[in-house]
Design a protein around this motif. Structure first.
Motif, mmCIF file in Angstrom:
data_model
loop_
_atom_site.group_PDB
_atom_site.id
_atom_site.type_symbol
_atom_site.label_atom_id
_atom_site.label_comp_id
_atom_site.label_asym_id
_atom_site.label_seq_id
_atom_site.Cartn_x
_atom_site.Cartn_y
_atom_site.Cartn_z
ATOM 1 N N VAL A 136 61.609 -25.131 -17.963
ATOM 2 C CA VAL A 136 61.871 -26.059 -16.860
ATOM 3 C C VAL A 136 63.245 -26.696 -16.985
ATOM 4 O O VAL A 136 63.751 -26.926 -18.078
ATOM 5 N N SER A 137 63.829 -27.001 -15.839
ATOM 6 C CA SER A 137 65.043 -27.795 -15.806
ATOM 7 C C SER A 137 64.637 -29.180 -15.314
ATOM 8 O O SER A 137 63.856 -29.300 -14.357
ATOM 9 N N GLY A 138 65.173 -30.196 -15.968
ATOM 10 C CA GLY A 138 64.720 -31.561 -15.632
ATOM 11 C C GLY A 138 64.176 -32.179 -16.893
ATOM 12 O O GLY A 138 63.578 -31.484 -17.706
ATOM 13 N N SER A 139 64.385 -33.456 -17.038
ATOM 14 C CA SER A 139 64.102 -34.101 -18.306
ATOM 15 C C SER A 139 62.829 -34.955 -18.238
ATOM 16 O O SER A 139 61.934 -34.683 -17.443
ATOM 17 N N LYS B 138 67.332 -20.454 -18.041
ATOM 18 C CA LYS B 138 67.272 -21.813 -18.620
ATOM 19 C C LYS B 138 68.411 -22.033 -19.619
ATOM 20 O O LYS B 138 69.040 -23.096 -19.656
ATOM 21 N N ASN C 204 71.364 -24.826 -19.435
ATOM 22 C CA ASN C 204 71.554 -25.844 -20.475
ATOM 23 C C ASN C 204 72.871 -25.701 -21.223
ATOM 24 O O ASN C 204 73.407 -26.676 -21.746
ATOM 25 N N MET D 3 75.043 -27.628 -18.993
ATOM 26 C CA MET D 3 74.766 -29.074 -19.107
ATOM 27 C C MET D 3 75.317 -29.647 -20.423
ATOM 28 O O MET D 3 75.972 -30.699 -20.434
ATOM 29 N N PHE E 236 66.089 -36.224 -23.612
ATOM 30 C CA PHE E 236 66.266 -34.847 -24.071
ATOM 31 C C PHE E 236 66.903 -34.919 -25.459
ATOM 32 O O PHE E 236 68.100 -35.194 -25.587
ATOM 33 N N ASP F 129 69.583 -25.127 -27.721
ATOM 34 C CA ASP F 129 69.867 -24.376 -26.486
ATOM 35 C C ASP F 129 71.295 -23.832 -26.480
ATOM 36 O O ASP F 129 71.543 -22.716 -26.003
HETATM 37 O O1 LIG Z 1 66.500 -29.089 -20.969
HETATM 38 C C1 LIG Z 1 66.823 -30.195 -20.586
HETATM 39 C C2 LIG Z 1 66.926 -30.570 -19.209
HETATM 40 O O2 LIG Z 1 67.264 -31.750 -18.928
HETATM 41 O O3 LIG Z 1 66.677 -29.723 -18.351
#
Ligand SMILES: O=CC(=O)O
Ligand SMILES: NC(=O)C1=CN([C@@H]2O[C@H](COP(=O)(O)OP(=O)(O)OC[C@H]3O[C@@H](n4cnc5c(N)ncnc54)[C@H](OP(=O)(O)O)[C@@H]3O)[C@@H](O)[C@H]2O)C=CC1
Length: 360
Positions: A187-190, A237, A241, A244, A298, A306
């Motif tokens: 998943v993307s999102g914390s 993913k 990351n 990011m 995170f 990652d």
């Molecule tokens: O893997 C981390 C995120 O914020 O997505």
């Protein structure tokens, strides 16, 4: 009855019946045919907007067709929030966590506890895992009392951890060899998106299992992508990351540079937020970084994992990634200084110490 999280209204909870391996919606258009109406085809797969899914269900009389028992392995920052969401949306959830004490909060919300990963899989048609890294993901499947001891015909295993494609393929092969079905779905999102059911789900593998999981993904996320063969979800993913983690470094350097050159770092954040490179990460993390506040959403050790896995993917594909490699060095340095359990934005401390570059 459950509360529709988006609309803030009570909707009727109805049933899902079993057919063959999976669950199918009863008395309504099949899930697959409903998905055909909302799917958009993307170059490397397809995606489902859960908002569209919800809208369609509500429009069709407000009936949310969910009653599924799911297992959940791993109750860290993400797993706890995700399992909580499933419980809140009427799922029956059986949880397992290596550190057993962490199960208690979920039990208070209605979960039951499985003694081992194998016991959870024996009880549930679908089991989701959200574990720290490749070694944890493999251990929970292959070790004694692991998933493989009970996986078999008609059982689905969904690994939502961030791992590399090789780890995912290894799990997939063994689960399939035993007759089970497997998808990877990182998943993307914390932490906050996980709490709010606003994750972006990057799934790949068994398409039938994916379709069966869409109602649960609807609870966990705002959108899911089906990316085809096993490994594509993991790779997507890692690419996300890698970007990011890399971006966190120039943000840190920029904050240092503003400060050292006599500017207000807060004003820099305000300026950034109004321009072409405004983004939620700068907006959320920037002010906390200026306060030196790194409560982990995170954890930095996972971001560095990652970066490491993404750089390995770059090696495999002969893609030169000097910017990511430099960012990885800063995260490694942060880990060596004992910052691994803090939020990944704590890399700012390393950059500050090094006078800007992070390469002290
Ligand atoms: O893997 C981390 C995120 O914020 O997505
Ligand atoms: N936090 C975030 O913002 C995001 C994280 N992710 C990814 O999701 C995954 C989970 O992240 P997060 O919840 O933050 O991590 P946490 O460190 O909070 O939780 C890790 C979980 O893995 C378990 N675990 C670790 N090692 C083992 C092992 N050897 N055997 C069994 N269980 C093990 C931990 O158990 P125990 O409690 O016993 O330590 C815990 O349940 C990671 O892959 C991460 O990269 C993806 C998107 C966002």
């Amino acid at each position: 009855m459950i509360r529709d999280k988006k609309r803030g209204k009570i909707v009727k909870k109805s049933r899902i019946g079993r057919r063959g391996r999976g669950f199918v919606l009863r008395g309504r258009r099949s899930l697959a045919s409903r998905l055909n109406t909302t799917e958009q085809v993307y170059p490397s797969g397809c995606c489902v907007s859960h908002t569209e899914e919800r809208r369609e269900r509500a429009g069709a009389g407000g009936a949310e067709e969910v009653e599924m028992e799911v297992g959940f392995l791993g109750l860290g920052i993400m797993g706890k929030a995700m399992a909580t969401n499933l419980l809140r949306h009427g799922y029956r959830v059986t949880v397992w966590n290596r550190t057993t004490a962490k199960c208690q909060e979920l039990v208070a919300l209605g979960a039951t506890v499985g003694e081992t990963p194998a016991a959870v899989v024996a009880k549930c048609r679908y089991t989701i895992a959200m574990l720290s890294d490749p070694s944890a993901a493999l251990s929970v499947v292959f070790d004694k009392d692991g998933v493989l001891e009970q996986i078999g015909d008609g059982i689905g295993y969904i690994d939502m951890s961030t791992v590399d494609a090789a780890t995912s393929s290894k799990i997939s092969e063994e689960v399939k060899r035993k007759g089970g079905a497997f998808i990877e779905a990182p998943v993307s999102g914390s932490k906050k998106p996980a709490e709010d059911g606003q994750l972006v789900i990057l799934a790949a593998g068994d398409k039938t299992l994916y379709d069966e999981m869409v109602p649960a993904f609807d609870v966990l996320g705002k959108k899911s992508f089906f990316l085809g063969e096993i490994g594509n979800g993991a790779k997507m993913k890692l690419v996300v990351n890698m970007i990011m983690g890399s971006m966190m470094n120039p943000l840190s350097e920029g904050l240092c540079l503003a400060d050292k050159s006599g500017l207000s770092a807060q004003t820099l954040l305000d300026v950034l937020d109004l321009g072409a490179i405004a983004n939620p990460m700068f907006k959320l993390k920037g002010p906390a970084m200026l306060q030196g506040s790194y409560s982990p959403a995170f954890p930095l050790k996972h971001q560095q994992k990652d970066m490491r896995l993404a750089l390995a993917l770059g090696d495999e594909n002969a893609v030169s990634m000097p910017v990511s490699a430099a960012a990885n060095e800063a995260f490694k340095k942060a880990r060596s200084l004992g910052l691994g359990d803090l939020d990944f934005s704590a890399v700012y401390e390393v950059v500050k110490d090094a006078g800007g570059s992070g390469q002290a």
